[in-house]
Design an enzyme around this catalytic site. Sequence first.
Site, short mmCIF file in Angstrom:
data_model
loop_
_atom_site.label_atom_id
_atom_site.label_comp_id
_atom_site.label_asym_id
_atom_site.label_seq_id
_atom_site.Cartn_x
_atom_site.Cartn_y
_atom_site.Cartn_z
N ARG A 79 0.88 -1.18 0.00
CA ARG A 79 0.00 0.00 0.00
C ARG A 79 0.91 1.22 0.00
O ARG A 79 1.71 1.41 0.93
CB ARG A 79 -0.90 0.01 1.24
CG ARG A 79 -1.54 1.38 1.45
CD ARG A 79 -2.62 1.37 2.50
NE ARG A 79 -3.81 0.72 1.99
CZ ARG A 79 -5.03 0.86 2.53
NH1 ARG A 79 -5.21 1.62 3.59
NH2 ARG A 79 -6.07 0.24 2.00
N HIS B 297 -7.44 0.84 -6.34
CA HIS B 297 -7.67 0.00 -5.16
C HIS B 297 -8.36 -1.30 -5.60
O HIS B 297 -9.52 -1.55 -5.29
CB HIS B 297 -8.54 0.78 -4.15
CG HIS B 297 -8.48 0.24 -2.75
ND1 HIS B 297 -7.75 -0.87 -2.39
CD2 HIS B 297 -9.10 0.67 -1.60
CE1 HIS B 297 -7.89 -1.09 -1.10
NE2 HIS B 297 -8.70 -0.18 -0.60
N GLN C 108 -10.12 -3.87 -3.04
CA GLN C 108 -11.40 -3.38 -2.53
C GLN C 108 -12.50 -3.66 -3.54
O GLN C 108 -13.60 -4.08 -3.18
CB GLN C 108 -11.32 -1.88 -2.25
CG GLN C 108 -12.63 -1.28 -1.76
CD GLN C 108 -13.01 -1.76 -0.37
OE1 GLN C 108 -12.22 -1.67 0.55
NE2 GLN C 108 -14.22 -2.27 -0.22
N ASP D 206 -17.20 7.48 -1.42
CA ASP D 206 -15.93 7.34 -0.71
C ASP D 206 -15.61 8.71 -0.11
O ASP D 206 -16.26 9.71 -0.44
CB ASP D 206 -14.83 6.87 -1.69
CG ASP D 206 -13.51 6.56 -1.00
OD1 ASP D 206 -13.49 6.40 0.24
OD2 ASP D 206 -12.47 6.49 -1.70
N CYS E 295 -16.17 1.86 0.87
CA CYS E 295 -15.01 1.02 1.21
C CYS E 295 -14.59 1.19 2.67
O CYS E 295 -13.94 0.31 3.22
CB CYS E 295 -13.85 1.33 0.27
SG CYS E 295 -13.22 3.02 0.43
N ARG F 242 -13.59 -8.34 2.04
CA ARG F 242 -12.16 -8.10 1.80
C ARG F 242 -11.37 -9.36 2.15
O ARG F 242 -10.45 -9.74 1.44
CB ARG F 242 -11.65 -6.94 2.68
CG ARG F 242 -12.20 -5.56 2.32
CD ARG F 242 -11.76 -5.08 0.96
NE ARG F 242 -10.32 -5.00 0.82
CZ ARG F 242 -9.55 -4.00 1.25
NH1 ARG F 242 -10.10 -2.95 1.84
NH2 ARG F 242 -8.23 -4.00 1.06
N1 CP Z 1 -11.13 0.10 2.64
C1 CP Z 1 -9.86 0.06 3.05
O1 CP Z 1 -8.93 -0.19 2.27
O2 CP Z 1 -9.68 0.25 4.39
P1 CP Z 1 -8.30 0.45 5.16
O3 CP Z 1 -7.73 1.78 4.74
O4 CP Z 1 -8.68 0.42 6.60
O5 CP Z 1 -7.37 -0.68 4.79
N1 NVA Z 2 -9.90 6.88 -1.27
C1 NVA Z 2 -9.50 6.47 0.05
C2 NVA Z 2 -9.72 5.00 0.23
C3 NVA Z 2 -9.36 4.48 1.59
C4 NVA Z 2 -9.52 3.01 1.72
C5 NVA Z 2 -8.04 6.82 0.27
O1 NVA Z 2 -7.23 6.62 -0.64
O2 NVA Z 2 -7.71 7.31 1.35
#
Ligand code: CP
Ligand code: NVA
Length: 313
Positions: free
Chosen positions: A111, A138, A141, A233, A273, A301
């Site tokens: 990530r 993502h 997700q 989101d 998400c 997930r």
């Molecule tokens: N939806 C998601 O990816 O959550 P986190 O940021 O908690 O991993």
């Molecule tokens: N769009 C958000 C998703 C978090 C899971 C971010 O990137 O912070």
Amino acid sequence: MKQLPDILRGRDLLSLHHYTPGEIELILDTADYLRELKKKDMPHPYLKGKTLGMIFQKSSTRTRVSFEVGIYQLGGMGLFLSSSDIQLGRGETVADTARVLSRYLDGIMIRTFAQSDVEELARHAEVPVINGLTDLLHPCQVLADLQTIRQYKGRLAGLKLAFVGDGNNMAHSLLFGCAKTGISITVASPENYMPRPEIVTAAIGDAAGTGAEIKVVSDPAEAVSGADVVITDVWASMGQESEQLLRAEAFAAYQVSEELVKYAKKDFIFMHCLPAHRGEEVTAGIIDGPHSAVWDEAENRLHAQKAVMALVM
Ligand code: CP
Ligand code: NVA
């Protein structure tokens, strides 16, 4: 425990754009199968003795816990690698990190900020690399989201999905996920926050074989009109904290509220998400109300990522 097909063994998961509709269906079917085994408390050690390294350059609740628990349930072990602890955070290159980690691990999840870093890691790694979120995409997700939609609606092709809000990583991966599975998607964003044109163009290309309609508009009511699934989101993603106020203004008309969902189908489902900000991108009444599927979505997930790991590692 049935034998899983080998056709995805060794593959990276950097973007759903790289996967065929048939491959995505295989992941979703495997995810459903693994969910069933878990619910029946039946062991399923497909990755006995294997290890997954999980590099995090951003915060996480769901991704971290679902990958770590997921690899454990598959009979393997996960290692949490915070970038503030490993040498990557002190300037060791992504390529060298990839080469070294490949000598210890059977798979790497990352990530991070730049999609190009994930691609660089994958180029130099000898083990599968899984994208656990970048600024651009993502995919994990959205696999869980597709599994959730199928769980509630019994199918994917022919449905209508509205994404309301920032044209961000979630919007981009949903564009690919919908295009590949035949879901017609309309993204509604303010003019300056629309999904990237190159992603929209690529998604339109992906949709050619499935008949999905791909649209980007600025009117949220237009997007939600007749939708089976309504998704939003956060307005400020990780790394955009300093833009929070500016964005709150720009997105004020894009809240998923009781008013807005009047345009959706009567039996629409709401997804997010998470993490969510009640009173910003969604009202408490919607996310905590009878149409919300967010907790099943979060659970999925675990199952969707176990499917990815079991198939590629
Ligand atoms: N939806 C998601 O990816 O959550 P986190 O940021 O908690 O991993
Ligand atoms: N769009 C958000 C998703 C978090 C899971 C971010 O990137 O912070």
